[in-house]
Design a protein around this motif. Structure first.
Motif, short mmCIF file in Angstrom:
data_model
loop_
_atom_site.label_atom_id
_atom_site.label_comp_id
_atom_site.label_asym_id
_atom_site.label_seq_id
_atom_site.Cartn_x
_atom_site.Cartn_y
_atom_site.Cartn_z
N GLY A 116 -10.73 -3.52 -0.58
CA GLY A 116 -10.87 -2.08 -0.47
C GLY A 116 -12.13 -1.65 0.26
N ALA A 117 -12.64 -2.50 1.15
CA ALA A 117 -13.86 -2.16 1.89
C ALA A 117 -13.66 -1.00 2.84
CB ALA A 117 -14.35 -3.39 2.67
N ASP A 118 -12.43 -0.77 3.27
CA ASP A 118 -12.11 0.32 4.20
C ASP A 118 -11.05 1.22 3.60
OD1 ASP A 118 -13.75 -0.41 6.48
OD2 ASP A 118 -12.37 -2.08 6.77
N ALA A 119 -11.28 2.53 3.64
CA ALA A 119 -10.22 3.47 3.27
C ALA A 119 -9.13 3.38 4.35
CB ALA A 119 -10.80 4.88 3.21
N PRO A 120 -7.86 3.59 3.99
CA PRO A 120 -7.36 4.01 2.68
C PRO A 120 -7.01 2.86 1.74
CG PRO A 120 -5.58 4.06 4.26
CD PRO A 120 -6.80 3.60 5.02
N ALA A 121 -7.32 1.61 2.09
CA ALA A 121 -7.08 0.50 1.17
C ALA A 121 -7.96 0.66 -0.07
CB ALA A 121 -7.37 -0.83 1.85
N THR A 122 -7.47 0.21 -1.19
CA THR A 122 -8.25 0.25 -2.43
C THR A 122 -8.38 -1.17 -2.98
OG1 THR A 122 -6.23 0.71 -3.70
CG2 THR A 122 -7.54 2.60 -2.99
N PRO A 123 -9.39 -1.41 -3.81
CA PRO A 123 -9.61 -2.78 -4.31
C PRO A 123 -8.42 -3.30 -5.11
CG PRO A 123 -11.52 -1.39 -4.72
CD PRO A 123 -10.42 -0.47 -4.27
N GLU A 164 0.85 -1.20 0.00
CA GLU A 164 0.00 0.00 0.00
C GLU A 164 0.88 1.25 0.00
OE1 GLU A 164 -3.26 -0.33 -0.13
OE2 GLU A 164 -3.50 -2.43 0.50
N LEU A 165 2.04 1.15 0.65
CA LEU A 165 2.87 2.31 0.92
C LEU A 165 4.20 2.30 0.16
CD1 LEU A 165 2.42 2.37 4.81
CD2 LEU A 165 1.08 3.59 3.08
N LEU A 166 4.69 1.12 -0.19
CA LEU A 166 5.99 1.00 -0.83
C LEU A 166 5.87 0.48 -2.25
CD1 LEU A 166 7.97 -0.51 2.18
CD2 LEU A 166 8.11 1.82 1.30
N PHE A 167 6.82 0.87 -3.07
CA PHE A 167 6.87 0.52 -4.49
C PHE A 167 5.63 1.00 -5.25
CE2 PHE A 167 9.62 -2.51 -2.29
CZ PHE A 167 10.82 -2.27 -2.96
#
Length: 264
Positions: free
Chosen positions: A40-47, A9-12
């Motif tokens: 991606g049901a919860d921000a900040p994750a995305t599908p 989510e954060l790297l590459f």
């Protein structure tokens, strides 16, 4: 040497979509990654494109070490309807097994001011006993994460490693343990050596970031030789998730921790 798992989510992120981040991590020398929620049901994750992600993991021989449970349920806040958590738990387990991921990270949600803290901890034990009964035989471990309330997660019920360990011992299952995040613990001014001595028997996963700032190791004030030595002394030999916000290009940001993990 510890197996290090960059958080995709954060790297590459410069590589593009999640499956391309897996390939970029592998090209940088990593054989593991971690991620947040798969759908991606919860921000900040995305599908995620799960078939493409699976193909990238298999193509590169990369292990997905952990994913987040979805959704982030407010277990203690009335009306305390946990049905969606239990429904999505089955979906999360199915995804984890398909991707070869052995752990799902779970949380406590926000504490409720209308109930005693001890009552809420005991209620959390019962909730996770039910969850473990539901996924029994899946081979998936649920890792309960305490998080800091001083900076990142104000109001969270679980902010102490010792209380997360209390819940894990109450659940009393080989499929349930705790996630110790070095960053969250440092922000809460916990003594890492003391906390890990008290929780080593239920330690299921570890994550890191420097503090303050939640950047890569070397960007803050933590002594990483000392931290990794404490971790080794407690007997933990599993993977370490690199869940930090890089202040420089991803491959460069991992340099300090890769060098120190090689000596740990």
């Amino acid at each position: 040497m510890y197996q290090l798992a960059p958080n995709i989510e954060l790297l590459f992120t410069e590589a593009g979509d999640y499956h391309d981040r897996v390939r970029a991590a592998a090209a940088a020398g990593f054989d593991a990654v971690e991620m947040w929620g798969p759908t991606g049901a919860d921000a900040p994750a995305t599908p995620k494109d799960l078939p493409a992600l699976k193909a990238a993991l298999e193509e590169t021989g990369t292990q997905l070490t952990a994913q987040l449970s979805e959704p982030r349920t407010q277990f203690m806040i009335p009306p305390r309807d946990h049905s969606e958590f239990f429904r999505k738990l089955d979906e999360g387990v199915e995804i984890a097994r398909d991707l070869g991921c052995p752990r799902i990270v779970v949380g406590s949600g926000t504490g409720f001011g209308g109930a005693k803290r001890q009552t809420q901890l005991d209620d959390l034990i019962e909730i996770y006993r039910r969850a473990i009964a539901q996924i029994d035989g899946s081979g998936i471990v649920l890792a309960l994460e305490p998080v800091n309330i001083r900076v990142d997660h104000p109001g969270a019920l679980l902010d102490r490693t010792s209380e997360a360990a209390y819940v894990a011992r109450g659940v009393d299952s080989p499929q349930f343990g705790i996630l110790y995040d070095i960053y969250h613990s440092a922000v809460e001014n916990e003594d890492m050596a003391v906390e890990l001595r008290g929780a080593a028997d239920v330690l299921a996963y570890v994550q890191l970031a420097d503090a303050p700032g939640r950047g890569e190791p070397g960007s803050g004030e933590l002594d990483w030789d000392e931290r990794l030595s404490i971790l080794r002394d407690c007997g933990y030999d599993g993977p370490i998730g690199l869940e930090y916000y890089p202040t420089t290009e991803s491959s460069a940001s991992v340099r300090v921790i890769v060098e120190k993990a090689a000596r740990a």
